[in-house]
Enzyme design. Structure first.
Site, PDB file in Angstrom:
ATOM      1  N   HIS A 110      -7.418  -5.882  -0.429  1.00 39.56           N
ATOM      2  CA  HIS A 110      -6.229  -5.034  -0.304  1.00 39.56           C
ATOM      3  C   HIS A 110      -5.233  -5.585   0.707  1.00 39.56           C
ATOM      4  CE1 HIS A 110      -3.822  -1.450  -0.559  1.00 39.56           C
ATOM      5  NE2 HIS A 110      -4.051  -1.104   0.697  1.00 39.56           N
ATOM      6  N   SER A 139       0.834  -1.195   0.000  1.00 38.10           N
ATOM      7  CA  SER A 139       0.000   0.000   0.000  1.00 38.10           C
ATOM      8  C   SER A 139       0.880   1.260   0.000  1.00 38.10           C
ATOM      9  CB  SER A 139      -0.956  -0.040   1.187  1.00 38.10           C
ATOM     10  OG  SER A 139      -1.996   0.894   1.032  1.00 38.10           O
TER      11      SER A 139
END
Length: 254
Positions: free
Chosen positions: A234, A89
């Site tokens: 994610h 991320s």
């Protein structure tokens, strides 16, 4: 800026360059611990808290160049030259920025569920509201903080993730500065073309590494390979750690 870092074993005990694990927004060096445990017998592992997170120093400046420079200064302090950068991320953007500052020191690059683009959507405004509500309340206990956060955040997993950084009534990330710098964090300044070996790992269900970003990705990392982890979002390394570790090991062996 020298960052708080955790080393797994000495470099001399392993062949291959050390692996630097870089966590994402609102995280800490423990967030990629599953990868550290999986790789520690094969490589020296360095886990870091990025600035304004965990036990690392705080600063009013927060951009990718500064955060990547922090990583380099920390590795210099540790006497580490060449390394493999692995980032999830926001940590993926820090890892990608390293290629513009120290291209010759990066042996391989692994980016987990992040693209080298500016994202148009703010995904964290509800989180900021919840974090500030906890701070304003003055509560000291995680269970009480969780109750406050549930008024704003629907996903229990997100609440529990954030609470890992709640200690004695304080957040171990710098909420005001992160809020002030948020547009820079979801933004992106394209890096010069880097020809080194690169692996992008995508969670199939995540929007962060969508097909629409392919051209931008290859324009900056033309040697990039992609690996999609089925059924993962994610937080792909937390949801499917064995699959992520297999993909990384195959990449290391190329």
């Amino acid at each position: 800026m020298k960052l708080n870092a955790r080393l797994q074993s000495e470099q001399s005990a392993h062949s291959g360059s050390p692996v630097v694990l870089i966590h994402g927004l609102f995280g800490s060096l423990d967030n990629l611990a599953v990868l550290a445990r999986g790789l520690k017998d094969e490589r020296q592992i360095i886990q870091i808290d990025v600035r304004n997170h965990g036990l690392s120093p705080r600063s009013t400046e927060m951009n990718y160049t500064a955060m990547a420079q922090d990583v380099l200064e920390t590795l210099d302090e540790l006497g580490i030259g060449q390394f493999v950068a692995v980032g999830h991320s926001m940590g993926g953007k820090i890892a990608m920025t390293l290629t513009s500052l120290a291209a010759e020191r990066i042996e391989q690059l692994v980016v987990i569920d992040m693209a080298p683009v500016a994202y148009p959507t703010r995904h964290h405004d509800e989180i900021f509201t919840a974090l500030n509500a906890v701070s304003d309340s003055g509560v000291k206990v995680r269970s009480e903080a969780a109750a406050i956060m549930r008024q704003t955040i629907d996903e229990e997993g997100v609440i529990q993730f954030l609470l890992k950084s709640f200690h004695e009534g304080e957040w171990r990330f710098n909420v005001p500065v992160i809020m002030a710098c948020y547009d820079r964090l979801i933004g992106w300044q394209a890096v010069p073309l880097w020809q080194g070996p690169t692996l992008f790992i995508r969670g199939e269900l995540s929007p962060y590494l969508a097909d629409e970003y392919r051209d931008d990705l290859l324009a900056q990392f033309p040697q990039a390979r992609a690996h999609v982890i089925a059924g993962a979002g994610h937080w792909v390394h937390a949801e499917k750690p064995d699959a992520v570790l297999r993909a990384i090991r195959r990449f290391f062996a190329l």
